[in-house]
Enzyme design. Structure first.
Site, mmCIF file in Angstrom:
data_model
loop_
_atom_site.group_PDB
_atom_site.id
_atom_site.type_symbol
_atom_site.label_atom_id
_atom_site.label_comp_id
_atom_site.label_asym_id
_atom_site.label_seq_id
_atom_site.Cartn_x
_atom_site.Cartn_y
_atom_site.Cartn_z
ATOM 1 C CB CYS A 152 -0.897 -0.013 1.233
ATOM 2 S SG CYS A 152 -1.867 1.509 1.422
ATOM 3 C CG ASP A 188 -2.509 -3.560 -0.671
ATOM 4 O OD1 ASP A 188 -3.209 -3.672 0.351
ATOM 5 O OD2 ASP A 188 -2.174 -2.474 -1.154
#
Length: 153
Positions: free
Chosen positions: A51, A58
């Site tokens: 992120c 992520d």
């Protein structure tokens, strides 16, 4: 694209993971069936990036479909390219579309699409889709087979 599309840079060699996607070299080889219209699919069910706001990981399931032109992407170089995103910060949209556009721009297939099925962050899953244009008319185009996120139940 590598200097010589017939001699892959990575295949058969011990190649370290690139530090970031921009440093990754994608190898392309001559398409042995360039006169045929067919679909190639790569699935990366354990794709990761970071992120750009929090630096937290992520996770996504990527599905890349393409109809080759004169060249095909060599799979080891694609794995290294995708692996280089592990330490790369980017929003889901930028990462997914960026992967699709880089492959399309370098390989120049007849058609390409990518589906990025991102796992929830903050309770919201994000799915990102990009394609290079209309698929060729006679191309068999199966669904990507990744269901919408439904949680555990």
């Amino acid at each position: 694209m590598s200097e010589d599309p017939v001699q892959p840079l990575h295949l058969g060699r011990n190649t370290p993971l690139p530090a970031n996607p921009a440093d990754a070299v994608l190898d392309y080889v001559q398409n042995p069936r360039a006169d045929e219209l067919y679909l190639v699919r790569f699935a990366a069910p354990e794709f990761t990036s970071l992120c750009p706001v929090t630096g937290q990981p992520d996770f996504a399931h990527l599905v890349i479909d393409y109809a080759p032109g004169e060249t095909i992407v060599e799979s080891k170089s694609l794995k290294l390219f995708l692996g280089a995103f592990r330490n790369h910060c980017g929003f889901h949209e930028d990462v997914t579309v960026g992967i699709g556009k880089r492959l399309f721009d370098e390989m120049t297939p007849r058609w390409l699409r990518i589906g990025g099925y991102w796992y929830p962050r903050g309770g919201i899953p994000i799915d990102v889709f990009w394609q290079s244009g209309k698929p060729p008319e006679a191309l068999w185009l199966p669904g990507q087979g990744v269901p919408s996120y439904r949680g555990r139940g």
